[in-house]
Enzyme design. Structure first.
Site, PDB file in Angstrom:
ATOM      1  N   GLU A   2     -99.791-112.198 -84.376  1.00 31.35           N
ATOM      2  CA  GLU A   2     -99.023-113.419 -84.674  1.00 31.35           C
ATOM      3  C   GLU A   2     -97.515-113.222 -84.509  1.00 31.35           C
ATOM      4  O   GLU A   2     -96.753-114.206 -84.558  1.00 31.35           O
ATOM      5  CB  GLU A   2     -99.324-113.893 -86.097  1.00 31.35           C
ATOM      6  CG  GLU A   2     -98.536-113.216 -87.198  1.00 31.35           C
ATOM      7  CD  GLU A   2     -99.023-111.808 -87.553  1.00 31.35           C
ATOM      8  OE1 GLU A   2     -98.453-111.176 -88.459  1.00 31.35           O
ATOM      9  OE2 GLU A   2     -99.980-111.328 -86.907  1.00 31.35           O
TER      10      GLU A   2
ATOM     11  N   SER B 211     -97.668-102.641 -86.269  1.00 32.60           N
ATOM     12  CA  SER B 211     -96.529-102.150 -87.044  1.00 32.60           C
ATOM     13  C   SER B 211     -97.044-101.708 -88.412  1.00 32.60           C
ATOM     14  O   SER B 211     -97.189-102.507 -89.318  1.00 32.60           O
ATOM     15  CB  SER B 211     -95.477-103.261 -87.201  1.00 32.60           C
ATOM     16  OG  SER B 211     -94.388-102.810 -87.986  1.00 32.60           O
TER      17      SER B 211
ATOM     18  N   CYS C 208    -103.469-107.300 -90.615  1.00 31.14           N
ATOM     19  CA  CYS C 208    -102.820-106.017 -90.872  1.00 31.14           C
ATOM     20  C   CYS C 208    -103.237-105.432 -92.225  1.00 31.14           C
ATOM     21  O   CYS C 208    -104.392-105.096 -92.419  1.00 31.14           O
ATOM     22  CB  CYS C 208    -101.311-106.139 -90.719  1.00 31.14           C
ATOM     23  SG  CYS C 208    -100.511-104.526 -90.484  1.00 31.14           S
TER      24      CYS C 208
ATOM     25  N   HIS D 232    -100.577-107.148 -85.484  1.00 31.65           N
ATOM     26  CA  HIS D 232     -99.780-108.343 -85.783  1.00 31.65           C
ATOM     27  C   HIS D 232     -99.701-109.222 -84.541  1.00 31.65           C
ATOM     28  O   HIS D 232     -98.625-109.467 -83.992  1.00 31.65           O
ATOM     29  CB  HIS D 232     -98.372-107.960 -86.243  1.00 31.65           C
ATOM     30  CG  HIS D 232     -98.288-107.562 -87.674  1.00 31.65           C
ATOM     31  ND1 HIS D 232     -98.446-108.455 -88.712  1.00 31.65           N
ATOM     32  CD2 HIS D 232     -98.072-106.356 -88.248  1.00 31.65           C
ATOM     33  CE1 HIS D 232     -98.321-107.820 -89.872  1.00 31.65           C
ATOM     34  NE2 HIS D 232     -98.094-106.553 -89.616  1.00 31.65           N
TER      35      HIS D 232
END
Length: 309
Positions: free
Chosen positions: A237, A192, A142, A235
């Protein structure tokens, strides 16, 4: 194979309940294979959540992995206890003479700031330059991916009209590249952020390859042609509920944010979200560890020890 993490790390209890294969130091030193040594620069404010997310994904490979955590010394996080940092984290000054097989640089919720206005930007630049000689492969996530694109390749971020939040469909553009081996031609991944990077600039850069992109979310996976740097702008993860927690936090702050796109069933925040990117995340981390860390790292980094055991 397992990951070797400190016994008292709070994430250990949660991961053990998930049946994640963890290893004690005493057992780790009896293994015949040399473990991979991974350094994680955790820039996220809720560090314990990020620790758990990354450790879970690093555990899903046949390789033994030792993990060490790094935090910035030029900025003190307000969302984690000093005791947690002192017990489980080190500063760059403490590790700069070591070499690591792999490194992860996380995101940070500061993408609306110019890079030069970030309190720890000079320290981060020093760390990113250090990785060129002391780390085999670096995975940037990110804002960490945006920082790498800017610092190493001169590609700046740009502001979006509104926050990009949700789970988006991506197309695979180079399915034969080792990093994405076995991944679907079309797959889902969470984003995000308030800023983005130019797909055109990446595709026109002679040192970069754009691996996957989304019509609505833009570039997702980028790899340097020397395979030194992997940049993930989203993201992947994230856990199932992470976007929901961020949405609820933003609403509580009075921010004018939309419901995360393609995330809640029937776009209803009262319904629990489903994780539709988990398998791709596990495969991505496994491929990175195998093809870009394990297969490329020297068995011995000169005369210096990578890990004190």
């Amino acid at each position: 194979m397992p990951i070797n993490i400190p016994e008292q790390l709070p994430a250990r209890h949660i991961l053990e309940k998930e049946n994640i294969f963890l290893m004690e130091d005493e057992r780790a030193v009896t293994q015949d294979i040399r473990p991979l040594n991974i350094l994680i620069l955790n820039l996220m404010p809720e560090k314990e959540k990020t620790e758990r997310q990354l450790l879970r994904l690093l555990s899903n490979s046949p390789l033994q992995v030792n993990v060490e955590f790094l935090h910035t010394s030029t900025y003190e996080s307000k969302n984690i206890s000093k005791s947690h940092l002192s017990q489980f984290y080190k500063t760059f000054h403490e590790i700069k003479d070591k070499r690591y097989d792999g490194m992860i640089i996380t995101g940070a919720p500061i993408e609306q700031l110019d890079f030069e206005d970030v309190a720890y930007w000079e320290e981060l630049k020093e760390i990113m330059d250090w990785t060129k000689t002391n780390v085999t492969s670096v995975l940037h996530i990110c804002w960490g991916a945006q920082a790498a694109l800017y610092h190493h390749y001169g590609i700046n971020k740009h502001p979006l009209h509104e926050k990009l939040s949700g789970v988006f469909q991506h197309r695979m553009m180079h399915p034969t590249v080792k990093l994405v081996r076995g991944m679907d031609d079309v797959f889902l991944a969470p984003h995000s952020r308030y800023t983005g990077v130019s797909e055109e600039e990446i595709e026109n850069h002679d040192q970069l390859t754009l691996l996957s992109s989304s019509k609505n979310a833009g570039p997702l996976m980028v790899i340097s042609n020397d395979e030194k740097h992997v940049m993930i702008t989203g993201h992947i993860e994230y856990e199932s509920t992470t976007l929901a927690e961020e949405y609820e936090r933003d609403v509580a702050k009075g921010l004018n944010v939309e419901i995360p796109t393609g995330y809640f069933p029937e776009d209803d925040p009262d319904q629990p979200p489903l994780n539709r990117w988990r398998s791709q995340a596990y495969l991505l981390f496994s491929n990175w560890l195998n093809y870009y860390v394990y297969q490329e790292t020297p068995y011995e980094w000169g005369s210096e020890s990578l890990w004190s055991i």
